[in-house]
Scaffold this motif. Structure first.
Motif, PDB file in Angstrom:
ATOM      1  N   THR A 288     -54.487  67.174  92.116  1.00  0.00           N
ATOM      2  CA  THR A 288     -54.347  67.766  90.795  1.00  0.00           C
ATOM      3  C   THR A 288     -54.627  66.730  89.715  1.00  0.00           C
ATOM      4  O   THR A 288     -54.184  65.589  89.808  1.00  0.00           O
ATOM      5  CB  THR A 288     -52.921  68.334  90.622  1.00  0.00           C
ATOM      6  N   LYS A 289     -55.348  67.158  88.685  1.00  0.00           N
ATOM      7  CA  LYS A 289     -55.697  66.242  87.598  1.00  0.00           C
ATOM      8  C   LYS A 289     -54.454  65.856  86.806  1.00  0.00           C
ATOM      9  O   LYS A 289     -53.510  66.631  86.667  1.00  0.00           O
ATOM     10  CB  LYS A 289     -56.719  66.899  86.671  1.00  0.00           C
ATOM     11  N   THR A 290     -54.484  64.655  86.269  1.00  0.00           N
ATOM     12  CA  THR A 290     -53.340  64.119  85.522  1.00  0.00           C
ATOM     13  C   THR A 290     -53.005  64.974  84.314  1.00  0.00           C
ATOM     14  O   THR A 290     -51.839  65.261  84.041  1.00  0.00           O
ATOM     15  CB  THR A 290     -53.634  62.680  85.065  1.00  0.00           C
ATOM     16  N   GLY A 291     -54.010  65.429  83.598  1.00  0.00           N
ATOM     17  CA  GLY A 291     -53.777  66.265  82.427  1.00  0.00           C
ATOM     18  C   GLY A 291     -53.076  67.562  82.772  1.00  0.00           C
ATOM     19  O   GLY A 291     -52.199  68.029  82.049  1.00  0.00           O
ATOM     20  N   GLU A 292     -53.440  68.145  83.899  1.00  0.00           N
ATOM     21  CA  GLU A 292     -52.803  69.386  84.332  1.00  0.00           C
ATOM     22  C   GLU A 292     -51.336  69.145  84.684  1.00  0.00           C
ATOM     23  O   GLU A 292     -50.460  69.925  84.307  1.00  0.00           O
ATOM     24  CB  GLU A 292     -53.548  69.969  85.532  1.00  0.00           C
TER      25      GLU A 292
ATOM     26  N   GLY B 283     -44.679  69.031  80.659  1.00  0.00           N
ATOM     27  CA  GLY B 283     -44.243  69.226  79.276  1.00  0.00           C
ATOM     28  C   GLY B 283     -43.801  70.652  79.007  1.00  0.00           C
ATOM     29  O   GLY B 283     -42.788  70.889  78.343  1.00  0.00           O
ATOM     30  N   ASN B 284     -44.536  71.614  79.548  1.00  0.00           N
ATOM     31  CA  ASN B 284     -44.183  73.018  79.363  1.00  0.00           C
ATOM     32  C   ASN B 284     -42.862  73.346  80.067  1.00  0.00           C
ATOM     33  O   ASN B 284     -42.023  74.066  79.531  1.00  0.00           O
ATOM     34  CB  ASN B 284     -45.308  73.906  79.889  1.00  0.00           C
ATOM     35  N   ASP B 285     -42.665  72.827  81.269  1.00  0.00           N
ATOM     36  CA  ASP B 285     -41.421  73.069  82.010  1.00  0.00           C
ATOM     37  C   ASP B 285     -40.217  72.464  81.292  1.00  0.00           C
ATOM     38  O   ASP B 285     -39.155  73.087  81.218  1.00  0.00           O
ATOM     39  CB  ASP B 285     -41.514  72.503  83.427  1.00  0.00           C
ATOM     40  N   ILE B 286     -40.380  71.279  80.748  1.00  0.00           N
ATOM     41  CA  ILE B 286     -39.286  70.631  80.024  1.00  0.00           C
ATOM     42  C   ILE B 286     -38.924  71.443  78.781  1.00  0.00           C
ATOM     43  O   ILE B 286     -37.745  71.653  78.483  1.00  0.00           O
ATOM     44  CB  ILE B 286     -39.657  69.177  79.660  1.00  0.00           C
ATOM     45  N   ALA B 287     -39.930  71.917  78.063  1.00  0.00           N
ATOM     46  CA  ALA B 287     -39.669  72.726  76.867  1.00  0.00           C
ATOM     47  C   ALA B 287     -38.959  74.027  77.230  1.00  0.00           C
ATOM     48  O   ALA B 287     -38.046  74.469  76.519  1.00  0.00           O
ATOM     49  CB  ALA B 287     -40.983  73.024  76.142  1.00  0.00           C
TER      50      ALA B 287
ATOM     51  N   TYR C 194     -46.725  86.719  82.135  1.00  0.00           N
ATOM     52  CA  TYR C 194     -47.633  86.215  81.100  1.00  0.00           C
ATOM     53  C   TYR C 194     -47.367  84.751  80.771  1.00  0.00           C
ATOM     54  O   TYR C 194     -48.279  84.015  80.433  1.00  0.00           O
ATOM     55  CB  TYR C 194     -47.548  87.078  79.849  1.00  0.00           C
ATOM     56  N   GLN C 195     -46.107  84.312  80.885  1.00  0.00           N
ATOM     57  CA  GLN C 195     -45.790  82.909  80.635  1.00  0.00           C
ATOM     58  C   GLN C 195     -46.443  82.022  81.694  1.00  0.00           C
ATOM     59  O   GLN C 195     -46.972  80.957  81.379  1.00  0.00           O
ATOM     60  CB  GLN C 195     -44.287  82.703  80.619  1.00  0.00           C
ATOM     61  N   LYS C 196     -46.425  82.461  82.947  1.00  0.00           N
ATOM     62  CA  LYS C 196     -47.048  81.680  84.008  1.00  0.00           C
ATOM     63  C   LYS C 196     -48.559  81.629  83.811  1.00  0.00           C
ATOM     64  O   LYS C 196     -49.177  80.578  83.975  1.00  0.00           O
ATOM     65  CB  LYS C 196     -46.719  82.278  85.373  1.00  0.00           C
ATOM     66  N   GLU C 197     -49.141  82.759  83.428  1.00  0.00           N
ATOM     67  CA  GLU C 197     -50.576  82.793  83.160  1.00  0.00           C
ATOM     68  C   GLU C 197     -50.943  81.867  82.002  1.00  0.00           C
ATOM     69  O   GLU C 197     -51.919  81.126  82.067  1.00  0.00           O
ATOM     70  CB  GLU C 197     -51.003  84.229  82.847  1.00  0.00           C
TER      71      GLU C 197
ATOM     72  N   ASN D  53     -53.332  78.540  82.188  1.00  0.00           N
ATOM     73  CA  ASN D  53     -54.495  78.381  81.300  1.00  0.00           C
ATOM     74  C   ASN D  53     -54.394  77.118  80.456  1.00  0.00           C
ATOM     75  O   ASN D  53     -55.387  76.418  80.253  1.00  0.00           O
ATOM     76  CB  ASN D  53     -54.656  79.605  80.407  1.00  0.00           C
ATOM     77  N   LEU D  54     -53.193  76.823  79.970  1.00  0.00           N
ATOM     78  CA  LEU D  54     -52.999  75.608  79.184  1.00  0.00           C
ATOM     79  C   LEU D  54     -53.218  74.365  80.036  1.00  0.00           C
ATOM     80  O   LEU D  54     -53.849  73.398  79.595  1.00  0.00           O
ATOM     81  CB  LEU D  54     -51.593  75.595  78.576  1.00  0.00           C
ATOM     82  N   ALA D  55     -52.726  74.394  81.271  1.00  0.00           N
ATOM     83  CA  ALA D  55     -52.917  73.260  82.173  1.00  0.00           C
ATOM     84  C   ALA D  55     -54.392  73.069  82.471  1.00  0.00           C
ATOM     85  O   ALA D  55     -54.895  71.931  82.502  1.00  0.00           O
ATOM     86  CB  ALA D  55     -52.125  73.478  83.458  1.00  0.00           C
ATOM     87  N   PHE D  56     -55.102  74.154  82.676  1.00  0.00           N
ATOM     88  CA  PHE D  56     -56.534  74.067  82.940  1.00  0.00           C
ATOM     89  C   PHE D  56     -57.284  73.487  81.734  1.00  0.00           C
ATOM     90  O   PHE D  56     -58.118  72.602  81.877  1.00  0.00           O
ATOM     91  CB  PHE D  56     -57.096  75.437  83.302  1.00  0.00           C
TER      92      PHE D  56
END
Length: 98
Positions: free
Chosen positions: A9-13, A19-23, A82-85, A89-92
């Motif tokens: 998995t790429k570092t950015g993803e 970051g999203n999970d922490i928020a 929709y949150q998972k989607e 998409n944000l990770a991608f």
């Protein structure tokens, strides 16, 4: 997860997902928990007050509450989907930017 997942998995993803999970966890622990407690106390107080005024109306509300709860659970499932989607998409998008 298997350690090879982090190699593939790429570092950015990974950073975006972290970051999203922490928020999300922060939001649940701070805002939503206090709102849940406050709303539950208001509901119980209203139920006692309503019982004193009209036991028939109170019975109606007690019957109606599970139906409303079921609808809310369906909405929560839809939001989680929709949150998972959105998160994927944000990770991608973040992985493309790095």
């Amino acid at each position: 997860k298997d350690i090879s997942y982090y190699d593939r998995t790429k570092t950015g993803e990974l950073l975006s997902r972290l970051g999203n999970d922490i928020a999300t966890v922060y939001s649940v622990c701070s805002d939503n928990l206090s709102m849940l407690i406050r709303n539950l106390l208001q509901f119980l107080g209203s139920l006692v007050f309503l019982w004193v005024i009209s036991w028939k109306l109170t019975t109606f509300i007690i019957v109606l509450t599970p139906i409303i709860s079921f609808v809310i659970l369906l909405i929560i499932k839809l939001i989680k989907k929709y949150q998972k989607e959105y998160s994927n998409n944000l990770a991608f998008a973040t992985s493309l930017a790095t």
